[in-house]
Write an enzyme that holds these catalytic residues in place. Structure first.
Site, short mmCIF file in Angstrom:
data_model
loop_
_atom_site.label_atom_id
_atom_site.label_comp_id
_atom_site.label_asym_id
_atom_site.label_seq_id
_atom_site.Cartn_x
_atom_site.Cartn_y
_atom_site.Cartn_z
N CYS A 1 0.79 -1.22 0.00
CA CYS A 1 0.00 0.00 0.00
C CYS A 1 0.83 1.28 0.00
O CYS A 1 0.27 2.36 -0.11
CB CYS A 1 -0.95 0.01 1.18
N PHE B 1 -9.75 -5.61 0.18
CA PHE B 1 -8.99 -5.25 -1.02
C PHE B 1 -9.83 -5.28 -2.30
O PHE B 1 -10.71 -6.13 -2.47
CB PHE B 1 -7.75 -6.14 -1.18
N HIS C 1 -4.00 7.43 2.73
CA HIS C 1 -4.32 6.09 2.21
C HIS C 1 -5.36 5.43 3.13
O HIS C 1 -5.08 5.20 4.31
CB HIS C 1 -3.06 5.22 2.16
N ASN D 1 -9.86 -0.93 -0.52
CA ASN D 1 -8.42 -0.67 -0.44
C ASN D 1 -7.76 -1.29 -1.67
O ASN D 1 -7.69 -2.51 -1.78
CB ASN D 1 -7.88 -1.29 0.87
C1 LIG Z 1 -11.39 -4.63 10.10
C2 LIG Z 1 -12.17 -3.43 10.66
C3 LIG Z 1 -13.01 -2.84 9.51
C4 LIG Z 1 -13.10 -3.92 11.77
O1 LIG Z 1 -13.75 -2.82 12.36
P1 LIG Z 1 -13.73 -2.58 13.94
O2 LIG Z 1 -12.32 -2.73 14.41
O3 LIG Z 1 -14.40 -1.30 14.21
O4 LIG Z 1 -14.67 -3.74 14.47
P2 LIG Z 1 -14.41 -4.90 15.54
O5 LIG Z 1 -13.40 -4.54 16.56
O6 LIG Z 1 -15.77 -5.29 16.01
O7 LIG Z 1 -13.84 -6.08 14.64
C5 LIG Z 1 -14.65 -6.82 13.74
C6 LIG Z 1 -13.90 -8.08 13.42
O8 LIG Z 1 -12.73 -7.73 12.67
C7 LIG Z 1 -11.64 -8.52 13.19
N1 LIG Z 1 -10.37 -7.87 12.87
C8 LIG Z 1 -10.01 -6.59 13.12
N2 LIG Z 1 -8.75 -6.38 12.70
C9 LIG Z 1 -8.32 -7.54 12.17
C10 LIG Z 1 -7.11 -7.98 11.58
N3 LIG Z 1 -6.07 -7.14 11.41
N4 LIG Z 1 -7.00 -9.25 11.15
C11 LIG Z 1 -8.06 -10.10 11.28
N5 LIG Z 1 -9.24 -9.74 11.83
C12 LIG Z 1 -9.36 -8.49 12.28
C13 LIG Z 1 -11.92 -8.55 14.68
O9 LIG Z 1 -11.19 -9.60 15.29
C14 LIG Z 1 -13.42 -8.81 14.69
O10 LIG Z 1 -13.68 -10.19 14.55
P3 LIG Z 1 -14.85 -10.88 15.41
O11 LIG Z 1 -16.11 -10.13 15.07
O12 LIG Z 1 -14.83 -12.30 14.96
O13 LIG Z 1 -14.46 -10.72 16.85
C15 LIG Z 1 -11.21 -2.38 11.26
O14 LIG Z 1 -10.55 -2.93 12.38
C16 LIG Z 1 -10.18 -1.88 10.30
O15 LIG Z 1 -10.45 -1.04 9.43
N6 LIG Z 1 -8.94 -2.32 10.53
C17 LIG Z 1 -7.80 -1.84 9.72
C18 LIG Z 1 -7.48 -2.83 8.68
C19 LIG Z 1 -6.05 -2.69 8.25
O16 LIG Z 1 -5.12 -2.88 9.04
N7 LIG Z 1 -5.84 -2.33 7.00
C20 LIG Z 1 -4.50 -2.15 6.44
C21 LIG Z 1 -4.41 -3.08 5.30
S1 LIG Z 1 -2.78 -3.18 4.81
C22 LIG Z 1 -2.50 -1.81 3.90
O17 LIG Z 1 -3.36 -0.99 3.67
C23 LIG Z 1 -1.13 -1.70 3.40
C24 LIG Z 1 -0.63 -2.84 2.57
O18 LIG Z 1 -1.34 -3.79 2.27
O19 LIG Z 1 0.52 -2.78 2.18
#
Ligand SMILES: CC(C)(COP(=O)(O)OP(=O)(O)OC[C@H]1O[C@@H](n2cnc3c(N)ncnc32)[C@H](O)[C@@H]1OP(=O)(O)O)[C@@H](O)C(=O)NCCC(=O)NCCSC(=O)CC(=O)O
Length: 398
Positions: free
Chosen positions: A168, A219, A309, A342
């Site tokens: 990303c 994604f 981003h 994303n």
């Molecule tokens: C995934 C979310 C939409 C979930 O929203 P909330 O956190 O508000 O909700 P919540 O706490 O109730 O979580 C809902 C469910 O998501 C799960 N969850 C949250 N983060 C997780 C992760 N990193 N891996 C796996 N599962 C995950 C929780 O365990 C939960 O599961 P359960 O309900 O079973 O308990 C959010 O956490 C989010 O936007 N996280 C950021 C994602 C991220 O890191 N993106 C970067 C991608 S990499 C990038 O952009 C760069 C690259 O690729 O190079």
């Protein structure tokens, strides 16, 4: 040498641009197949024959509901998946077939975006002097940059660079490199192209891997292209954003927080659930340093425009919170996340495109009210933070 002696220093100065690098055109493209996020869990578990994994389906549904995403676009439609059933199982050796498809599709999608950027720029494609291509789907040489140069009819003297697996932060890195090239080579016109298709990392939910489920929810596919150059030639070239300063920062001890690896069954990734917090704890230091380098101290973050981003909804929430940003400051990022998901390195180019539309509307509606200065930030494995301070000449009525 000839009759006009010059020192190496003078020669070097003559090769440099006078002004800062600027964005001179932006284009974006997506594959035609659009999937609604609220229908995605049904779709994903059906096409991967995994309906029996009800717990995982519940998890994917919860993530989709909280993702801030309305829809995403994909190259790997049901027809293509039916022709490549091994893609559903990451333990099967499907990499060859994935690379074969991506090698054609990635540069073609980039060409669609680049054609729009070149049209906006207003000069012929043969005036492009440098090409920087970023993708996580490259696994072959010659690479997508070579193919894109052919598709666009670029000059055989164009200097090509490909960035692979930057994830990303690929868009942010490419734009920073384009700035360096444009400012250090008088007259250079750099085409930045980012193209990402999730086909390389699509597989079923077997094994209960939460990283996979998160990735399937976030994604999407897209390509973005930007023309970068200094000293715009009036009236044809019009600077959309001037690039005032750029830096890269690596957050210590976060090597394992975001990772990507190409395996025989496609690309696997790991995304720690700490990523939003880690970014939230570190972005302000990057911003203070960047503005400090320009002699600007105690900047009011709410007086800037923002192109962040949108890695995930929680990342935007954390950054908004730590910087104390007003509602709507991250609207361009949230809009792109909602409409496209994303798209890895490509996403920040979509955000820039959306942002310039919004700045243009604001400038038209409330004269002098659109912020003149702003920031672009992108994040990826490392954890790496790319920061660029931007200036919008249109906002000051140039
Ligand atoms: C995934 C979310 C939409 C979930 O929203 P909330 O956190 O508000 O909700 P919540 O706490 O109730 O979580 C809902 C469910 O998501 C799960 N969850 C949250 N983060 C997780 C992760 N990193 N891996 C796996 N599962 C995950 C929780 O365990 C939960 O599961 P359960 O309900 O079973 O308990 C959010 O956490 C989010 O936007 N996280 C950021 C994602 C991220 O890191 N993106 C970067 C991608 S990499 C990038 O952009 C760069 C690259 O690729 O190079």
């Amino acid at each position: 040498m000839g009759s006009a002696p010059a020192t190496v220093r003078e020669m070097r100065r003559a090769q440099r641009a006078d002004g800062p690098a600027a964005v001179l055109g932006i284009g974006t493209a997506n594959p035609p197949t659009c999937l609604a996020q609220d229908e995605y869990p049904d779709y994903y578990f059906r096409v991967t024959n995994s309906e029996h994994l009800t717990d995982l389906k519940g998890k994917l549904t919860r993530i989709c509901n909280k993702s801030g995403i309305k829809q995403r676009f994909i190259h790997l439609d049901e027809e293509l998946l039916a022709a490549n059933p091994d893609f559903k199982d990451r333990t099967l050796p499907s990499l060859d077939a994935r690379v074969e498809i991506a090698s054609a599709a990635v540069p073609e999608l980039a060409a669609s975006a680049a054609a729009k950027a070149i049209a906006e720029w207003g000069r012929p494609a043969t005036d492009i002097t440098h090409l920087i291509f970023s993708t996580y789907s490259g696994a072959r040489a010659p690479s997508a940059d070579r193919r894109l140069a052919s598709l666009l009819g670029l000059s055989p003297t164009v200097s090509r660079t490909i960035l692979n697996l930057h994830g990303c932060y690929g868009g942010g890195r490419s734009l920073q490199l384009a700035k360096e090239l444009a400012e250090n080579n008088r007259g250079a016109r750099v085409l930045v192209a980012c193209s990402e298709i999730t086909l390389i990392a699509f597989y079923g939910p077997e094994g209960g891997c939460p990283d996979n489920i998160l990735g399937q929810a976030l994604f999407g596919d897209g390509a973005g292209a930007v023309i970068v150059g200094a000293d715009p030639v009036s009236p044809v070239e019009r600077p959309l954003f001037e690039m005032a300063f750029a830096s890269q920062t690596t957050i210590p001890e976060t090597e394992d927080a975001i990772s990507m690896q190409i395996n025989k069954g496609g690309m696997e990734y790991h995304i720690s659930n700490q990523v939003p917090r880690l970014l939230g704890c570190n972005v302000e230091r990057c911003l203070v340093d960047a503005f400090g380098a320009l002699g600007i101290h105690n900047a009011n973050w709410n007086n800037l425009f923002w192109a962040i981003h949108p890695g995930g909804r929680a990342i935007l929430d954390h950054i908004e919170g730590v910087l104390g940003l007003d509602d709507g400051k991250l609207a361009a990022s949230r809009h792109v996340l909602s409409e496209f998901g994303n798209m890895s390195g490509t996403t920040v180019i979509f955000v820039l495109d959306e942002l310039r539309r919004r700045l243009g509307q604001a400038a038209n509606q409330e004269e002098g009210q659109a912020p003149e200065w702003g920031v672009m930030m992108a994040f990826g494995p490392g954890i790496t933070i790319e920061t660029m301070v931007l200036h919008a000449p249109a906002a000051e009525g140039n």
